[in-house]
Design a protein around this motif. Structure first.
Motif, mmCIF file in Angstrom:
data_model
loop_
_atom_site.group_PDB
_atom_site.id
_atom_site.type_symbol
_atom_site.label_atom_id
_atom_site.label_comp_id
_atom_site.label_asym_id
_atom_site.label_seq_id
_atom_site.Cartn_x
_atom_site.Cartn_y
_atom_site.Cartn_z
ATOM 1 N N GLY A 286 0.866 -0.888 -0.125
ATOM 2 C CA GLY A 286 0.004 -0.023 -0.095
ATOM 3 C C GLY A 286 0.826 1.250 -0.158
ATOM 4 N N SER A 287 2.222 1.188 -0.087
ATOM 5 C CA SER A 287 2.947 2.392 -0.274
ATOM 6 C C SER A 287 2.966 2.871 -1.493
ATOM 7 C CB SER A 287 4.533 1.865 0.129
ATOM 8 O OG SER A 287 5.341 2.905 0.066
ATOM 9 N N LEU A 288 2.713 4.255 -1.390
ATOM 10 C CA LEU A 288 2.283 4.834 -2.960
ATOM 11 C C LEU A 288 3.751 5.447 -3.362
ATOM 12 C CD1 LEU A 288 -0.307 6.397 -4.335
ATOM 13 C CD2 LEU A 288 0.634 8.485 -3.374
ATOM 14 N N PRO A 289 4.606 5.862 -2.475
ATOM 15 C CA PRO A 289 6.018 6.356 -3.019
ATOM 16 C C PRO A 289 6.751 4.971 -3.660
ATOM 17 C CG PRO A 289 5.717 7.285 -0.935
ATOM 18 C CD PRO A 289 4.588 6.109 -1.097
ATOM 19 N N ALA A 290 6.581 3.465 -3.060
ATOM 20 C CA ALA A 290 7.261 2.545 -3.387
ATOM 21 C C ALA A 290 6.484 2.168 -4.931
ATOM 22 C CB ALA A 290 7.166 1.479 -2.571
ATOM 23 N N LEU A 291 5.158 2.240 -4.912
ATOM 24 C CA LEU A 291 4.617 1.986 -6.314
ATOM 25 C C LEU A 291 4.846 2.662 -7.478
ATOM 26 C CD1 LEU A 291 0.862 1.236 -4.809
ATOM 27 C CD2 LEU A 291 2.305 -0.414 -6.169
ATOM 28 N N LEU A 292 5.008 4.316 -7.063
ATOM 29 C CA LEU A 292 5.377 5.100 -8.241
ATOM 30 C C LEU A 292 6.960 4.920 -8.472
ATOM 31 C CD1 LEU A 292 3.233 8.098 -6.999
ATOM 32 C CD2 LEU A 292 2.799 6.542 -8.690
ATOM 33 N N GLU A 293 7.756 4.729 -7.520
ATOM 34 C CA GLU A 293 9.081 4.538 -7.849
ATOM 35 C C GLU A 293 9.294 3.349 -8.642
ATOM 36 O OE1 GLU A 293 12.080 6.049 -7.600
ATOM 37 O OE2 GLU A 293 11.540 7.945 -6.329
ATOM 38 N N LEU A 294 8.797 2.281 -8.432
ATOM 39 C CA LEU A 294 8.757 0.996 -9.376
ATOM 40 C C LEU A 294 8.148 1.318 -10.679
ATOM 41 C CD1 LEU A 294 9.319 -2.020 -9.785
ATOM 42 C CD2 LEU A 294 7.289 -2.599 -8.541
ATOM 43 N N ARG A 312 -2.116 2.894 -11.876
ATOM 44 C CA ARG A 312 -3.413 2.956 -11.447
ATOM 45 C C ARG A 312 -3.687 2.333 -10.041
ATOM 46 N NH1 ARG A 312 -5.940 4.909 -15.575
ATOM 47 N NH2 ARG A 312 -5.043 4.989 -17.828
ATOM 48 N N ARG A 313 -2.732 1.278 -9.512
ATOM 49 C CA ARG A 313 -3.019 0.652 -8.350
ATOM 50 C C ARG A 313 -2.875 1.928 -7.394
ATOM 51 N NH1 ARG A 313 0.933 -4.085 -7.371
ATOM 52 N NH2 ARG A 313 0.517 -3.327 -5.173
ATOM 53 N N ALA A 314 -1.844 2.768 -7.368
ATOM 54 C CA ALA A 314 -1.622 3.937 -6.645
ATOM 55 C C ALA A 314 -2.735 5.043 -6.684
ATOM 56 C CB ALA A 314 -0.315 4.679 -7.124
ATOM 57 N N LEU A 315 -3.359 5.097 -7.648
ATOM 58 C CA LEU A 315 -4.476 5.970 -7.748
ATOM 59 C C LEU A 315 -5.649 5.390 -7.121
ATOM 60 C CD1 LEU A 315 -4.046 7.586 -11.343
ATOM 61 C CD2 LEU A 315 -4.116 8.704 -9.038
ATOM 62 N N GLU A 318 -5.185 6.295 -3.384
ATOM 63 C CA GLU A 318 -5.139 7.396 -3.323
ATOM 64 C C GLU A 318 -5.518 8.382 -4.507
ATOM 65 O OE1 GLU A 318 -2.320 11.450 -1.937
ATOM 66 O OE2 GLU A 318 -1.801 9.424 -1.074
ATOM 67 N N PRO A 319 -6.933 8.498 -4.892
ATOM 68 C CA PRO A 319 -7.426 8.856 -6.165
ATOM 69 C C PRO A 319 -6.973 10.208 -6.481
ATOM 70 C CG PRO A 319 -9.046 7.736 -4.916
ATOM 71 C CD PRO A 319 -8.046 7.797 -3.943
ATOM 72 N N GLY A 320 -7.030 11.217 -5.414
ATOM 73 C CA GLY A 320 -6.507 12.525 -5.562
ATOM 74 C C GLY A 320 -4.972 12.846 -5.892
ATOM 75 N N SER A 321 -4.157 11.743 -5.814
ATOM 76 C CA SER A 321 -2.612 12.053 -5.757
ATOM 77 C C SER A 321 -2.104 12.758 -7.095
ATOM 78 C CB SER A 321 -1.802 10.750 -5.769
ATOM 79 O OG SER A 321 -0.462 10.872 -5.769
ATOM 80 N N ALA A 322 -1.846 13.960 -7.136
ATOM 81 C CA ALA A 322 -1.238 14.735 -8.087
ATOM 82 C C ALA A 322 -0.006 14.180 -8.760
ATOM 83 C CB ALA A 322 -1.102 16.165 -7.676
ATOM 84 N N ALA A 323 0.898 13.418 -7.790
ATOM 85 C CA ALA A 323 2.124 12.999 -8.020
ATOM 86 C C ALA A 323 1.660 11.666 -9.066
ATOM 87 C CB ALA A 323 2.818 12.359 -6.859
ATOM 88 N N ALA A 324 0.815 10.715 -8.542
ATOM 89 C CA ALA A 324 0.232 9.620 -9.532
ATOM 90 C C ALA A 324 -0.331 10.117 -10.768
ATOM 91 C CB ALA A 324 -0.373 8.860 -8.958
ATOM 92 N N LEU A 325 -1.230 10.941 -10.773
ATOM 93 C CA LEU A 325 -1.860 11.608 -11.937
ATOM 94 C C LEU A 325 -0.578 12.186 -12.942
ATOM 95 C CD1 LEU A 325 -4.727 13.310 -10.411
ATOM 96 C CD2 LEU A 325 -5.072 11.281 -11.966
ATOM 97 N N ARG A 350 -5.547 20.065 -11.372
ATOM 98 C CA ARG A 350 -6.795 20.391 -10.725
ATOM 99 C C ARG A 350 -6.669 20.358 -9.507
ATOM 100 N NH1 ARG A 350 -9.506 18.432 -15.505
ATOM 101 N NH2 ARG A 350 -9.747 16.075 -14.639
ATOM 102 N N VAL A 351 -5.787 18.886 -8.917
ATOM 103 C CA VAL A 351 -5.379 18.693 -7.605
ATOM 104 C C VAL A 351 -4.279 19.768 -7.102
ATOM 105 C CG1 VAL A 351 -4.654 16.998 -6.185
ATOM 106 C CG2 VAL A 351 -6.010 16.250 -7.871
ATOM 107 N N ASP A 352 -3.514 19.805 -7.905
ATOM 108 C CA ASP A 352 -2.198 20.857 -7.497
ATOM 109 C C ASP A 352 -2.077 21.800 -8.542
ATOM 110 O OD1 ASP A 352 0.059 22.139 -6.502
ATOM 111 O OD2 ASP A 352 1.392 20.346 -6.642
ATOM 112 N N PRO A 353 -2.656 22.832 -8.697
ATOM 113 C CA PRO A 353 -2.484 23.978 -9.872
ATOM 114 C C PRO A 353 -1.019 24.505 -9.955
ATOM 115 C CG PRO A 353 -4.099 24.510 -8.398
ATOM 116 C CD PRO A 353 -3.714 23.433 -7.894
ATOM 117 N N ARG A 354 -0.361 24.298 -8.677
ATOM 118 C CA ARG A 354 1.152 24.948 -8.550
ATOM 119 C C ARG A 354 2.144 24.002 -9.095
ATOM 120 N NH1 ARG A 354 0.739 25.571 -2.330
ATOM 121 N NH2 ARG A 354 0.126 23.631 -2.461
ATOM 122 N N SER A 355 1.800 22.968 -9.413
ATOM 123 C CA SER A 355 2.800 22.030 -10.109
ATOM 124 C C SER A 355 3.456 22.555 -11.222
ATOM 125 C CB SER A 355 2.366 20.599 -10.329
ATOM 126 O OG SER A 355 3.320 19.853 -11.048
#
Length: 605
Positions: A286-294, A312-315, A318-325, A350-355
């Motif tokens: 369930g680790s979002l950072p690990a899923l995204l790094e892999l 998509r598992r990461a989302l 956490e459906p609102g993860s700007a990093a994953a999107l 839309r989640v993080d307009p400052r990115s």
């Protein structure tokens, strides 16, 4: 480590050590272990602490067990707990130099005097370890005990003549004594070994300023700033195999996974880096950072479907993860799914307009989709948010050029090159913008500067050849194109450009119809419908060798192909393309009339 942890370190260690000492001496009683709050730690870290603590409970008299538990705490930033365990290991095995050494390193951030005490104990047991000598030299220098500082620094360079810190510390000792020449010698030796090391440049700046050489001091300060690291860091990076080994062995946090995977990537071991993060995902699904790094590593290995599945598992987690999107947008773009990628980046914003990164990437995708004005808007917003970002400015300049807004592109690219004069791609693009605007001499200069950074770039050599040709420097143009062809022999555009110049050059000494004909025939043979530009070049080469009838026949074929394209564009309603084709037909017909009259074609005056 947090400020609070550092502030309470002494009390924590004393309490932990006292507790362990009282329990371990009561034959067979279970040892009292440090009890950090594990709930806030990453799951793999908490599990590793539990495993190492269990080893100590099974063998409370084992220095190795205590040392291993100390290492687990140490590499995960639990310094107070690490010190308490290293201390117990040192009590159980006072002959092992590693325990006082690790204690010294652990104490350095909060109590340099106590660190020095442990280092002095360690060096009695192991005098040949270079990092230990360096730490001792540094500790004595801070205390202004210059004699011992010099002794240990000299011992470091005797053991390892390439010890950057050894030479740096010798220079600092000499500088503290007012011995400028000796200081300069030490700093220069360090600089030769590590020319990009910020700490060395900072010391050189201090020395040069003391000698009244302000320009040199300013240059070293600039170089120090480029290297980063912060003005308070006064030592160079210190290779330390003993410390590195415990991090490599015991580090299971995301920080250590990332460090190990990065090192494996640098070694070209991409699959091993992937396995590193696969283990992390297996330990904590369930680790979002690990899923995204892999997912990032899998995408780099072009395993796009797997990468997309992980994102998509990461989302789902956490459906609102700007990093994953945003990462999903990147993976979709790599698969050529541009519209889906744009949607993903827009969702991220839309989640993080400052990115700024998402704005930048979205701008590039919008440009690929032909939505140039939207792309410019996104990229301009990114450049305003990140005024020092070279990449953002470069991307904005590229899209402005594609949109035909050349004056704006030129200004943006000038700013890009102010930020990074060595940016070869920006130099090349700036040259292209100048060439489109008719400034061929200036364009050639930019291409030449771009080639200094990457002399084997055949595309830039080709562009240089074109600019030089239009600037009237035809011998240099041919040289640039020959160089481009050597580096990219299979590129038909480069070959055609060279053949055209050889066939049509107005300078008699530079023309070579036979070579031009050989190249042009190679481009046209074996194709049912040759490229009309290649046929045009073939016709010019044939005319240069006196074969005017064949030249006219080749030119007529070129006219027929372009005219057919004009009619198709007109029928499709693409009037701009139809007009472009019509202009080309006029140029081809003008050359055809020359060949029919028995005259060759010459480019320019």
């Amino acid at each position: 480590m947090s400020a609070a942890r550092i502030a309470s370190l002494g009390a924590l260690v004393c309490a932990a050590a006292a507790g362990m000492g009282s329990s371990c001496g009561r034959g067979g009683a279970a040892p009292e272990l440090p009890a950090p709050e594990l709930a806030s730690l990453e799951r793999p870290v908490a599990r590793r602490i539990g495993e190492a603590s269990a080893e100590v409970r099974r063998a409370p008299g084992s220095a190795q067990a205590w040392g291993r538990l100390a290492a687990v705490y140490d590499v995960h930033g639990l310094t107070g707990e690490a010190i308490a365990c290293y201390q117990r290991a040192a009590e159980l095995d006072p002959r092992d130099w590693r325990w006082p050494y690790h204690l010294g390193v652990a104490w350095r951030t909060s109590d340099e005097a106590r660190a020095l005490e442990h280092f002095r104990r360690a060096v009695q047991l192991e005098p040949a370890y270079v990092p230990l000598q360096v730490y001792l030299a540094h500790g004595f220098l801070i205390r202004e005990e210059l004699g011992p500082a010099e002794d240990h620094a000299r011992r470091a360079v005797e053991l390892d003549p390439e010890s950057v810190n050894g030479w740096l510390l010798l220079g600092r000792v000499a500088l503290a004594r007012g011995e400028s020449e000796a200081a300069l010698e030490g700093f220069e030796r360090a600089l030769r070994l590590a020319p990009g090391e910020p700490a060395v440049h900072r010391q050189m700046a201090q020395l040069r300023r003391s000698l009244g050489d302000e320009p040199a001091a300013a240059e070293h300060e600039r170089r120090a700033g480029e290297g980063g690291g912060g003005a308070g860091i006064d030592m160079a990076a210190l290779p330390d195999p003993v410390r590195d080994e415990i991090g490599w062995r015991e580090g299971v946090s995301h920080f250590w996974r990332r460090a190990r995977a990065g090192e494996l990537e640098r070694r070209g071991q991409g699959e091993a880096a992937i396995r590193e993060w696969q283990e992390a995902v297996a330990e904590d699904p369930g680790s979002l950072p690990a899923l995204l790094e892999l997912a990032r590593l899998l995408a780099a290995a072009q395993r796009f479907a797997e990468a997309e599945g992980l994102i998509r598992r990461a989302l789902e987690i956490e459906p609102g993860s700007a990093a994953a999107l945003a990462q999903l947008g990147g993976v979709l773009a790599l698969q050529g799914r541009i519209d889906e990628s744009i949607e993903a980046y827009e969702a991220a914003l839309r989640v993080d307009p400052r990115s700024v990164e998402a704005h930048n990437n979205l701008g590039g995708l919008l440009a690929q989709a032909g939505r140039l004005e939207e792309a410019i808007e996104r990229l301009r917003a990114s450049s305003e948010a990140l005024p020092e970002s070279v990449d953002v400015h470069y991307n904005l300049g590229a899209v402005l050029k594609e949109a035909g807004r050349l004056d704006e592109a030129r200004r943006v690219l000038e700013r890009t090159l102010e930020l990074d004069p060595s940016h070869a791609m920006a130099r090349s693009l700036f040259g292209t913008v100048l060439a489109i605007g008719g400034s061929f001499g200036d364009a050639a200069r930019e291409f030449e500067l771009a080639l200094r950074a990457n002399p084997d770039d055949a595309r830039v050599q080709r562009d240089l050849g074109r600019a030089l040709w239009r600037a009237g420097r035809r011998a240099e143009a041919l040289g640039a194109l020959r160089s481009a062809r050597r580096h990219l022999a299979d590129d038909p555009g480069i070959a055609n450009e060279l053949a055209w110049q050889l066939a049509t050059c107005p300078e008699d000494s530079l023309r070579d119809g036979r070579e031009a004909l050989e190249i042009a025939r190679g481009l046209c043979e074996g194709t049912a419908t040759p490229n009309p530009q290649h046929l045009d070049t073939l016709a010019a080469a044939l005319a240069e060798t006196g074969a005017f009838e064949e030249a006219a026949a080749a030119e007529r074929r070129a006219v027929a192909i372009v005219e057919a394209g004009r009619r198709e564009a007109e029928a499709a309603g693409d009037l701009e393309h139809a007009r472009s084709r019509a202009r080309l037909v006029e140029q081809l017909l003008a050359r055809l009339r020359l060949y029919e009259a028995g005259e060759p074609y010459r480019e320019g005056p």
